[in-house]
Design a protein around this motif. Structure first.
Motif, mmCIF file in Angstrom:
data_model
loop_
_atom_site.group_PDB
_atom_site.id
_atom_site.type_symbol
_atom_site.label_atom_id
_atom_site.label_comp_id
_atom_site.label_asym_id
_atom_site.label_seq_id
_atom_site.Cartn_x
_atom_site.Cartn_y
_atom_site.Cartn_z
ATOM 1 N N HIS A 267 28.679 27.519 34.421
ATOM 2 C CA HIS A 267 29.473 26.952 33.334
ATOM 3 C C HIS A 267 28.995 27.531 32.010
ATOM 4 O O HIS A 267 28.011 27.080 31.441
ATOM 5 N N GLY A 268 29.670 28.550 31.559
ATOM 6 C CA GLY A 268 29.338 29.135 30.263
ATOM 7 C C GLY A 268 30.166 28.446 29.191
ATOM 8 O O GLY A 268 31.383 28.489 29.213
ATOM 9 N N LEU A 269 29.493 27.764 28.284
ATOM 10 C CA LEU A 269 30.213 26.999 27.267
ATOM 11 C C LEU A 269 30.155 27.724 25.927
ATOM 12 O O LEU A 269 29.230 28.488 25.648
ATOM 13 N N TYR B 269 25.191 19.190 26.763
ATOM 14 C CA TYR B 269 25.495 19.159 25.334
ATOM 15 C C TYR B 269 25.795 17.736 24.910
ATOM 16 O O TYR B 269 26.098 16.864 25.726
ATOM 17 N N TRP B 270 25.647 17.508 23.609
ATOM 18 C CA TRP B 270 25.846 16.187 23.041
ATOM 19 C C TRP B 270 27.028 16.205 22.100
ATOM 20 O O TRP B 270 27.280 17.192 21.403
ATOM 21 N N GLU B 271 27.748 15.097 22.060
ATOM 22 C CA GLU B 271 28.716 14.878 20.997
ATOM 23 C C GLU B 271 28.395 13.494 20.443
ATOM 24 O O GLU B 271 28.677 12.487 21.098
ATOM 25 N N PHE C 259 26.856 15.065 27.773
ATOM 26 C CA PHE C 259 27.626 15.677 28.861
ATOM 27 C C PHE C 259 26.738 16.695 29.570
ATOM 28 O O PHE C 259 26.117 17.527 28.915
ATOM 29 N N VAL C 260 26.692 16.600 30.895
ATOM 30 C CA VAL C 260 25.730 17.417 31.649
ATOM 31 C C VAL C 260 26.367 17.987 32.917
ATOM 32 O O VAL C 260 27.023 17.255 33.666
ATOM 33 N N TYR C 261 26.171 19.263 33.124
ATOM 34 C CA TYR C 261 26.318 19.831 34.469
ATOM 35 C C TYR C 261 24.919 19.894 35.053
ATOM 36 O O TYR C 261 24.005 20.406 34.411
ATOM 37 N N GLU D 1 27.979 11.532 30.905
ATOM 38 C CA GLU D 1 28.844 12.024 31.981
ATOM 39 C C GLU D 1 28.192 13.224 32.616
ATOM 40 O O GLU D 1 27.673 14.111 31.929
ATOM 41 N N LEU D 2 28.233 13.226 33.921
ATOM 42 C CA LEU D 2 27.531 14.258 34.658
ATOM 43 C C LEU D 2 28.436 14.834 35.736
ATOM 44 O O LEU D 2 29.119 14.084 36.420
ATOM 45 N N GLN D 3 28.462 16.151 35.840
ATOM 46 C CA GLN D 3 29.290 16.782 36.866
ATOM 47 C C GLN D 3 28.477 17.748 37.706
ATOM 48 O O GLN D 3 27.598 18.443 37.200
ATOM 49 N N PRO E 105 25.279 23.294 22.966
ATOM 50 C CA PRO E 105 25.097 23.256 24.422
ATOM 51 C C PRO E 105 23.928 24.154 24.812
ATOM 52 O O PRO E 105 23.758 25.231 24.235
ATOM 53 N N ASP F 2 31.442 13.953 40.173
ATOM 54 C CA ASP F 2 31.696 13.613 38.770
ATOM 55 C C ASP F 2 31.310 12.150 38.597
ATOM 56 O O ASP F 2 31.829 11.277 39.297
ATOM 57 N N SER G 12 32.071 10.095 36.463
ATOM 58 C CA SER G 12 33.121 9.194 35.987
ATOM 59 C C SER G 12 34.025 8.723 37.129
ATOM 60 O O SER G 12 34.875 7.867 36.937
#
Lengths: 206, 741
Positions: free
Chosen positions: B28-30, B197-199, B204-206, B231-233, B264, B496, B498
């Motif tokens: 996952h390249g963000l 990464y954080w918002e 949010f995490v892979y 949230e984690l995927q 990220p 996921d 969620s």
């Protein structure tokens, strides 16, 4: 294009195809970077960088790369071709196997700058016009994987082996030749079956 | 009805795997993503006295360098007991000390700093420039070293029945033998990785994890957040074998630095650190004392196990767990204790407890049989238990005797001549060995959601994950079974946090836990569909119970209505089903899987070459769901067990506890050439409805249990050498081997 990072549920939901298992094949949350032709010609070279051209799966890219960049990392981080995996970064496991000018190599052991002008085929380049390569088809049919992480490297080695007349077609020759590709899940029996079933259907590796 | 359960359709996610499009954590390249690289302790015990980052800080692209003097305060997750009925609320780490908590170093390869930079190359180059000074203290490298200076600490899981000492003393035949197994390291092909990464205060995490839910819960607790802020995927996992069950230090460290640099961040644990900071199977020393009467009936069994653990945590390898109930014996005792060494914290590795435990027990069973003068198969058949004597309960489904018989017949056990070294083929000496295999069956709470959609498809979500075992595919098969839809009309989404909470993918629990929830949710969706159907149209006013659902259609008498058509005509998107299913009732029944391995080895003393040439295994795992994936699981476990038996050991320098073979070249795992030319897996396929409606018990672990003993027993039969110390490397066989003809 905005480079803000925000969860993008909408794009996630849109990506969920009906007819296929679209698991994570599309951007989730933040917009992921997509594979696209790269042309760094207009970027000035930073100290220590060199400009190289790579032809990857038929697509030419011009890249400014630092001297210590590894081919595997450039393909994954710069070109977003993440099908080729890093399993050890030491040339010990085979997960990063791809073809350079038709020869299977461990891309984790190769500096990117040493590949200027080379033609590279990765796992993403085997499928032609929506049709899987016979070795890909055989791996799917024979359950020749479990977690799938070593699979790209196994398939790239298998394609090379099937096109190498110096490697015998008997089971033990194939086992010996494939022994640079570790499968920790231990799907070796099925990988062998897949390779042998694809024999005869493979003409011209890549 | 269709017969999709037990069939062998190819995997629904197979195309993604063979094309390289299955995305694992580091794929996952963000946008604006930075890269982290670790700096790891080069001592195994002591303190960090100074970290000099001056030169590293000036390197191009560096965004931050973090260590115990410059880091975020994190909260330790509480210690919680694993409750399968509340698995979705579990918080767990095996290494309780979080990264960069203080200046202490407990093992080599512990994180001492983390560098973040714009590119992977820049982060790596800068990490090499971080200078760390230590005050080194003496380190304990091995279980044997620890034994000299410590007393074993009980693990609190001792068990006994009858009077083992008296039973032993009065017995006609006795053995008292000690077995040792080394540290083994999981080494899944995909290295542990985190992309975070954080918002604001949302994370949010892979993550490459065997449980998106537990990992999500754990990160939330570490950062002091409500779980709904995380949230984690983990849509694809390059397997784990236990090492990815719980969070290791890299995961909170990466999340923390992502917040500190405001971008990220991706981090991948390098392969050498997969041996140090992501868990391992601990070393064990196991004393087995067995005794029988003059007919070969077991009178006393004692299994005392000590395993290595870290200086930060006590983790127990429950080697005697299987011993309690596999064989019938009135007088039995099992003890577990630990000794501390300067390694990272050990964790569960495929068939924890049972894999090393059955190596010892099933080797001892052969030694016992020889002491009596009995055939090892006959001795086991005589002593196999008919009920779970440790719980005083009947077995739900125990077909061990049939497994012995079927595998023995296919293998040709009757051709074995008992004398060691007596079977030859040219310059090779052939050895036959066998062992039982055994694993607990467990089911956890699980939730699932199923949508029957207006386009005639089904869409399934569950917060479980597919670590390579085929969970995507068997979930689709379960929905197909109930709806009659073909697999290509069923979309399965897993991995996921969620999604409705699913179980850990470990312990062979996932299949038995996930399928009942998916089935229940599917039926719930069908009920909602019926409630729509009776509002209008051909089924208006009908009793919903009179409506049948077959092959994607509601049917009553001669009237039939496809669900897609029904939903479309009502302008409805879907019929929705949800379910939560709990654990199985085990109050009056004991549920385990049983089987038997038969192994042929070939020993060529002229060139000291040992090969496993043939394996026949008959195992009952209950109902097989996917024939292809199931056989693959057992075959793969057998391959890993060959590694355990013959190759695998993580070595530590006895002078300083530094790992000496922490890479894929020096830590030898089986490759293609080690694959036995003949490998036959027979799955007996007796559905076990005590555990769930599908009769499936799970299949990931059992294949690795017992096999190392079967190999050791075959090696003894070939060479006359009883190897009680794994792995059975060639040096252990090179003295006093029988003469070749």
């Amino acid at each position: 294009m905005s480079d803000s990072i925000s969860p993008n549920r909408r794009s996630f939901l849109k990506s969920v195809g009906v007819s296929s298992l679209a698991v994570a094949s599309a951007p989730v949350w933040v917009q992921a970077i997509q594979a696209a032709p790269v042309d760094d010609t207009q970027q000035s070279l930073q100290p220590g960088e060199q400009r190289i051209t790579l032809k990857v799966n038929g697509q030419a890219h011009t890249l400014n790369v630092p001297a210590n960049a590894i081919l595997l990392d450039v393909l994954r981080d710069r070109l977003q071709l993440t099908g080729t995996k890093k399993g050890c970064d030491h040339g010990q496991c085979g997960a990063c196997t791809l073809h350079v000018n038709g020869t299977a190599v461990n891309s984790c052991l190769s500096l990117a700058v040493s590949h200027d002008g080379d033609e590279i085929t990765t796992i993403e380049g085997l499928e032609k016009d929506g049709k899987l390569h016979p070795v890909q088809e055989a791996f799917w049919e024979h359950d020749a994987y479990q977690c799938g992480y070593c699979t790209s490297g196994q398939i790239m080695s298998a394609v090379a082996i099937l096109n190498d007349p110096s490697i015998g077609s008997d089971d033990s020759s194939v086992r010996e030749a494939m022994s640079g590709n570790i499968c920790r899940c231990g799907a070796y029996k099925n990988i062998l079956a897949a390779i042998q079933s694809a024999r005869g259907k493979v003409k011209g590796a890549s | 009805m269709n017969d999709i359960i037990g069939a062998g359709p190819r995997r629904v996610d197979g195309r993604l795997k063979v094309t390289g499009h299955a995305q694992y954590t580091a794929d996952h390249g963000l946008k604006r993503m930075a890269y982290a690289y670790g700096v790891y302790s080069t001592i195994a015990s002591g303190r960090v006295t100074r970290i000099d980052v001056d030169e590293a800080q000036r390197m191009p692209g560096v965004l931050g360098i973090y260590h115990h003097g410059h880091f975020t305060e994190l909260y330790r997750p509480p210690k919680m007991k694993l409750n399968p009925d509340k698995i979705d609320r579990l918080v767990k780490v095996d290494e309780s000390r979080l990264p960069f908590e203080d200046d202490r170093v407990y093992y080599a390869g512990q994180f001492v700093a983390m560098v973040v930079a714009d590119s992977f190359e820049q982060a790596r180059a800068a990490a090499y420039k971080v200078k760390v000074e230590y005050k080194e203290e003496p380190a304990l490298a091995t279980l044997a070293q620890a034994k000299r200076v410590q007393s074993p600490k009980t693990a609190g899981s001792d068990y006994s029945r009858g009077d083992p000492q008296a039973g032993f003393d009065k017995a006609a035949h006795r053995i008292d033998v000690t077995y040792t197994t080394p540290v083994e390291t999981h080494n899944p092909m995909e290295m542990h990785a985190t992309t975070a990464y954080w918002e604001g205060d949302r994370l949010f995490v892979y993550e490459s994890t065997q449980s998106v839910i537990v990992h999500r819960n754990t990160l939330a607790r570490i950062f002091g957040l409500s779980p709904d802020k995380v949230e984690l995927q983990s849509p694809f996992i390059g397997s784990g074998f236990g090492s990815k069950l719980w969070a290791w230090p890299h995961s909170p460290a990466t999340c923390a630095v992502a917040r500190l640099v405001g971008r990220p961040v991706q981090f991948v644990v390098p392969r050498p650190q997969m041996f140090t900071t992501t868990g391992h199977r601990p070393a064990t020393e196991q004393r087995l004392r067995l005794a029988t009467d003059d007919q070969g009936k077991l009178l006393s069994v004692r299994h005392e196990s000590v395993n290595s653990t870290s200086f930060t945590d006590q983790n127990t390898e429950s080697c005697g767990s299987v011993t309690k109930s596999l064989y019938s014996c009135p007088n039995l005792a099992v003890t577990h204790a630990t000794l501390q060494v300067n390694h990272g914290t050990p964790t569960s590795m495929r068939a924890p407890g049972a894999a090393p435990g059955l190596f010892a027990l099933e080797s001892a069973m052969d030694e016992m049989a020889e002491a009596i003068g009995m055939d090892p198969l006959a001795f086991r058949k005589l002593n196999a238990s008919t009920r779970d004597e440790s719980k005083d309960m009947p077995w739900s489904s125990n077909h061990l005797q049939e497994a012995f018989d079927k595998a023995a017949a296919k293998f040709g056990w009757d051709k074995r001549t008992p004398e060691p070294g007596s079977m030859r083929d040219g310059h090779e000496i052939i050895g036959y060995g066998l062992a039982a295999c055994n694993w607990d069956a467990m089911r956890c709470a699980c939730e699932a959601r199923v949508s029957l959609r207006a386009d005639g498809t089904a869409y399934v979500t569950c917060g479980a994950q597919d670590i390579g075992t085929g969970t995507y595919t068997i979930v689709a098969q379960a929905v197909s079974k109930i709806t009659g839809l073909p697999l290509e009309k069923i979309t399965v989404q897993l991995g996921d946090s969620s999604f409705p909470p699913g179980p850990v993918s470990g312990g062979s629990w996932a299949t038995a836990s996930v399928l009942p929830a998916v089935a229940e949710a599917t039926r719930d969706a069908i009920e909602q569909l019926k409630s729509f159907a009776i509002e209008d149209g051909p089924f208006k006013g009908a009793d919903p119970k009179a409506l049948e659902f077959t092959n994607g259609r509601l049917v009553k008498g001669n009237d039939a209505l496809g669900f897609g058509h029904l939903l479309t005509t009502r302008r409805l998107s879907s019929a929705e089903g949800e379910a939560r299913t709990q654990t199985a009732d085990k109050s009056d029944v004991s549920i385990r899987s049983f089987g038997a391995h038969f192994v042929e080895v070939r020993w060529d003393p002229g060139i000291s070459r040992l090969r496993v040439s043939r394996v026949v295994s008959a195992i009952d795992v209950g109902q097989v769901i996917n024939a292809k994936a199931a056989a693959n699981q057992v075959e793969g476990a057998i391959v890993m067990a060959i590694g355990m038996a013959m190759f695998e050991a993580t070595h530590y320098d006895e002078r300083n506890a530094m790992p000496t073979n922490n890479d894929y070249a020096e830590y030898v795992v089986p490759v293609h050439a080690d694959q036995p030319p003949e490998l036959d897996v027979i799955l007996l396929d007796y559905p076990d409805y005590a555990l769930n409606e599908f009769g499936a018990r799970g299949i990931g672990e059992i294949g690795i249990t017992g096999l190392a003993a079967a190999i050791a027993n075959a090696v003894y039969h070939a060479t006359g050498k009883r190897i009680r110390d794994l792995p059975i490397t060639l040096d252990k066989l090179m003295d006093e081997v029988p003469q070749t003809v």
